[in-house]
Design an enzyme around this catalytic site. Structure first.
Site, short mmCIF file in Angstrom:
data_model
loop_
_atom_site.label_atom_id
_atom_site.label_comp_id
_atom_site.label_asym_id
_atom_site.label_seq_id
_atom_site.Cartn_x
_atom_site.Cartn_y
_atom_site.Cartn_z
N ARG A 122 34.46 28.68 59.32
CA ARG A 122 33.71 27.46 59.01
C ARG A 122 33.66 26.48 60.18
O ARG A 122 32.78 25.63 60.23
CB ARG A 122 34.28 26.81 57.74
CG ARG A 122 33.98 27.66 56.50
CD ARG A 122 34.54 27.04 55.25
NE ARG A 122 35.96 26.81 55.35
CZ ARG A 122 36.89 27.41 54.64
NH1 ARG A 122 36.57 28.29 53.74
NH2 ARG A 122 38.16 27.12 54.81
N GLU B 88 51.40 30.43 54.57
CA GLU B 88 52.34 30.20 53.47
C GLU B 88 53.27 31.40 53.32
O GLU B 88 54.47 31.25 53.09
CB GLU B 88 51.55 29.97 52.18
CG GLU B 88 52.42 29.53 51.03
CD GLU B 88 51.62 29.17 49.79
OE1 GLU B 88 52.25 28.97 48.75
OE2 GLU B 88 50.38 29.11 49.87
#
Length: 171
Positions: free
Chosen positions: A58, A95
């Site tokens: 993006r 994560e």
């Protein structure tokens, strides 16, 4: 323009408790997309950047039109193994695990002023890694621009005061 009204929020995506900020609704609105890029480019112009760098994917949608508007070059930062020529790369924590980003070794010359552009500033991990790559090549980051900033994740604190941060919409 009220850019926040052009961004769709999807509850519980990609997992329960997450409120995903979907920019596709802004991107498909030609006037809103143009106005957002114009506003980000206005800030970018004040920084005097020689190049715009954007991380996959993006960041391409935000960074490339800013570069075009400014008449500057655009440099993509991709996942490791995706660029065809010789690269430098940097790892960053996810994560659960690690990933790596890469940039062509010849993408930035020593001392070039670089603007980093992406759609979203969250924790600052991807952008910090992108900055690391720019600096490995001798570039000087003069600012970072984002369509959206998730202020509650404190990504700005990871970047400032060393790097200037500008975002259009804050959540």
């Amino acid at each position: 323009m009220d850019f926040k009204s052009k961004i769709r929020v999807i509850e519980d995506f990609p997992q329960p408790g997450i409120r995903f900020k979907d920019i596709t609704t802004l991107l498909k609105d030609g006037q809103a997309y143009q106005a957002a890029i114009d506003k980000l480019a206005e800030y970018a112009e004040s920084k005097g950047a020689d190049l715009v760098v954007g991380p996959e994917a993006r960041g391409f949608v935000i960074g490339a039109p800013i570069a075009y508007k400014l008449g500057k070059g655009f440099v993509p930062v991709r996942k490791a193994g995706k660029l065809p020529a010789e690269t430098v790369q940097a790892e960053y924590d996810l994560e659960y695990g690690q990933d790596a980003l890469a940039i062509h070794k010849d993408a930035i010359r020593q001392g070039q002023k670089v603007l980093v552009a992406d759609d979203l500033l969250a924790t600052g991990g991807t952008i910090s890694t992108t900055i690391n790559l720019v600096e490995q090549l001798g570039g000087k980051v003069v600012g970072c621009v984002f369509l959206i900033e998730l202020t509650y994740l404190n990504g700005r604190k990871k970047l400032e005061p060393e790097y200037h941060v500008f975002s259009l919409v804050q959540y």
